[in-house]
Scaffold this active site. Structure first.
Site, short mmCIF file in Angstrom:
data_model
loop_
_atom_site.label_atom_id
_atom_site.label_comp_id
_atom_site.label_asym_id
_atom_site.label_seq_id
_atom_site.Cartn_x
_atom_site.Cartn_y
_atom_site.Cartn_z
N LYS A 99 0.84 -1.20 0.00
CA LYS A 99 0.00 0.00 0.00
C LYS A 99 0.88 1.25 0.00
CE LYS A 99 -3.36 2.55 2.71
NZ LYS A 99 -4.26 2.61 3.86
N GLU A 118 10.43 -4.71 4.74
CA GLU A 118 10.52 -6.12 4.34
C GLU A 118 10.26 -6.28 2.84
OE1 GLU A 118 8.90 -4.93 6.94
OE2 GLU A 118 8.80 -6.37 8.60
N GLY A 155 -4.88 -1.52 4.84
CA GLY A 155 -4.11 -2.67 4.36
C GLY A 155 -4.83 -3.99 4.59
N ARG A 156 -5.39 -4.17 5.78
CA ARG A 156 -6.05 -5.44 6.10
C ARG A 156 -7.43 -5.55 5.48
NH1 ARG A 156 -4.93 -2.23 10.29
NH2 ARG A 156 -6.59 -1.32 11.54
N GLU A 181 -5.31 -6.43 14.58
CA GLU A 181 -4.72 -5.14 14.21
C GLU A 181 -5.80 -4.05 14.24
OE1 GLU A 181 -2.84 -4.05 10.22
OE2 GLU A 181 -1.04 -4.55 11.35
N HIS A 212 -6.44 -33.07 17.03
CA HIS A 212 -5.37 -33.96 17.49
C HIS A 212 -4.20 -33.16 18.06
CE1 HIS A 212 -7.36 -37.53 15.88
NE2 HIS A 212 -7.82 -36.67 14.97
N LYS A 238 9.34 -0.87 14.26
CA LYS A 238 9.97 -0.53 12.97
C LYS A 238 11.09 0.49 13.19
CE LYS A 238 5.73 -0.94 10.18
NZ LYS A 238 4.79 -0.21 9.33
O1 F6P Z 1 3.03 -2.75 9.73
C1 F6P Z 1 1.67 -2.99 9.61
C2 F6P Z 1 1.19 -2.73 8.22
O2 F6P Z 1 1.12 -1.36 7.98
C3 F6P Z 1 -0.14 -3.39 7.95
O3 F6P Z 1 -1.20 -2.65 8.41
C4 F6P Z 1 -0.09 -3.57 6.48
O4 F6P Z 1 -1.04 -4.48 6.03
C5 F6P Z 1 1.33 -4.02 6.30
O5 F6P Z 1 2.06 -3.30 7.25
C6 F6P Z 1 1.91 -3.84 4.93
O6 F6P Z 1 1.92 -2.50 4.54
P1 F6P Z 1 2.14 -2.08 3.03
O7 F6P Z 1 1.05 -2.70 2.23
O8 F6P Z 1 2.11 -0.59 3.01
O9 F6P Z 1 3.49 -2.62 2.60
#
Ligand code: F6P
Length: 517
Positions: free
Chosen positions: A204, A210, A261-262, A347, A378, A487
């Protein structure tokens, strides 16, 4: 900053009545006794049919009076006004001053809305994204799709691609790389050829560390392994199209800051899903979710499934004090559903202040966790049946299977029914060890089939359920400041791993850093 009207749940008259009701009959409520008194009428009253989803709530520790008071709580807390504010596009995400309009992503092009301009953009992007998906589906030189993204840019598409495997055309493999741990990307790249691979960089913000690290490494691997056409083999899904272009990706599909994002799998972030199930399947998923949006928006609260679920969640969290809820999808294709719902609920509602920033005197998001049935049976079901904590469990069963293997599906469904039954009825063993206390609450969802439409409806139901409990708690369910501190600290620690500088660190972090160098 607070975009909330209405009264926080603990400041209402209904809250006090619920406290009294809990003390009188709630604490010691026994579902078995309730069935003995109410018979099948209890099942009728406490089950609900919503688009594509049937839910049986009758094995929960509630009765008509509990629901009546919870509905009063919802009204007094201003749930309807808050819901209508979301659907009107008001900036209910107060800390980020944003509207919350993921519902618009699944509204038909001719839907009646005051957000005509946004809806037109949604459909223009959707049409372009689906046309691209169809072109890639027809391109048999592309055999592998690698989605690079994390959180909402990973969990939704990954969960849905797995869930809808039965609707996926053969010929393409889907891989999901989220972790900054290079083992994950390295493992995926091992089996790939650059000329047959499409990388989809999903972010987003296009700033997530990452994802950028994985995207950089993927691009480097691509050119170093003889890949020649980055423009053809990389696409980006983002609200930050400029950053994606600066990164060197020409093919981009955008979305908007009013999509959390979610809540984003319905947007361009859903490209892997469209690549898997095709444009028509993706549109069916959107239509299923839209049907649930309409149910949530227009159905009276007493028959409104997401509302009834959200109210049950408040009852369990704030009156019974249950801190955890487990979900068991009895369908192996739903294996990533618990992880997806974990982000959605925890979240969204893992907050300790209300929308105005005032500390909350009550609990919010429960821990949500689970594994597909029958596997969980199980492993940890022992604790659900005989442990010292009461953990409400949710079953998701699908009436029709899409495989032809004889005997499996009745066995699967029998197990789901039997577990819900065992949790409720229990078993008396005067010797002790074989004693099951029973009266352990569960909710049972039934989908007729697992299809794009029913999956869409089920997920939208869950979104609105999380909205409901968040609204009563008076929190902002649409920000996530709690992920930021880690972060920032990681950025400080990373160079210290190389330099060994531990100045200013607490002794534990310093000691561990030395150990890890
Ligand atoms: O760190 C949390 C977050 O902002 C989530 O809310 C989001 O889904 C995820 O990181 C990934 O963010 P992006 O889509 O901006 O890379």
């Amino acid at each position: 900053m607070s975009a909330r009207t209405g009264t926080r749940c603990d400041r209402t008259a209904a809250w006090k009545q619920l406290q009294a009701h809990y003390a009188e009959t709630g604490r010691d409520f026994d579902v078995r006794e309730a069935f003995a008194a109410e018979g099948t009428a209890r099942f009728e009253a406490l089950s609900e049919s919503a688009p594509h989803v049937f839910a049986d709530l009758s094995k929960n520790r509630i009765d008509a009076r509990t629901e009546e008071l919870l509905l009063a709580l919802a009204r007094e807390s201003g749930l309807e006004a808050h819901r209508d504010a979301m659907f009107a596009g008001e900036p209910i995400n107060g800390t980020e001053d944003r509207a919350v309009m993921h519902f618009l992503l699944r509204a038909p092009a001719d839907a009646v809305t005051t957000r005509k301009a946004e809806l037109a953009e949604v459909h223009a992007t959707l049409d372009a994204m689906l046309a691209y998906a169809e072109a890639v589906r027809a391109d048999h030189t592309i055999t592998d799709v690698v989605n690079i993204g994390i959180g909402g840019s990973d969990l939704g598409p990954q969960m849905a691609v797995l869930a809808l495997d039965a609707f996926t055309a053969p010929g393409k493999r889907f891989h999901f790389v989220s972790n900054v741990d290079g083992h994950e990307l390295a493992g995926v790249l091992k089996g790939l050829a650059p000329e047959h691979t499409l990388f989809v960089v999903a972010s987003k913000t296009f700033t997530t560390a990452e994802t950028l690290a994985n995207a950089q490494s993927a691009k480097r691997w691509f050119t170093q392994s003889g890949g020649v056409d980055v423009a053809r083999h990389f696409a980006a899904l983002t609200t930050n199209v400029e950053a994606a272009r600066a990164f060197g990706i020409e093919k981009t599909f955008g979305f908007w800051d009013w999509v959390g994002g979610r809540y984003s799998l319905w947007s361009a972030i859903g490209l892997p899903i469209a690549l898997a199930i095709g444009a028509e399947g993706f549109r069916q998923m959107l239509a299923g979710a839209h049907a649930m949006d309409e149910h949530f928006r227009t159905t009276p609260l007493a028959q409104n499934l997401p509302v009834r679920l959200g109210l049950l969640d408040v009852w369990y969290r704030n009156f019974h004090g249950f801190t955890s809820r487990s979900i068991a999808p009895y369908h192996s294709a739903l294996k990533r559903l618990p992880a997806y719902l974990q982000q959605l609920e925890m979240e969204s509602n893992g907050k300790q202040v209300d929308a105005s920033g005032a500390p909350l005197p009550f609990g919010t998001s429960p821990v949500l966790w689970g594994e597909p049935g029958t596997n969980g049976q199980h492993a940890y079901f022992q604790m659900l049946h005989q442990g010292t904590d009461v953990i409400p469990l949710e079953f998701v069963a699908v009436r029709e299977a899409t495989h032809e293997l004889e005997g499996h599906h009745p066995k699967l469904l029998a197990n789901a029914l039997a577990q819900a039954q065992a949790l409720m009825v229990g078993q008396v063993d005067p010797g002790g060890h074989k004693n099951f206390p029973g009266n352990r609450p569960s909710t049972f969802f039934v989908l007729d089939q697992l299809t794009p439409a029913s999956l869409g409806a089920f997920l939208a139901m869950y979104e609105h359920r999380v909205f409901t409990s968040g609204a009563l708690w008076g929190i902002n369910s649409f920000d996530q400041w709690g992920v930021e501190l880690g972060k920032v600290l990681a950025r400080d620690i990373e160079p210290r791993l190389a330099s060994g500088d531990v100045a200013g660190l607490d002794p534990s972090t310093a000691g561990l850093l030395q150990r890890l160098r």
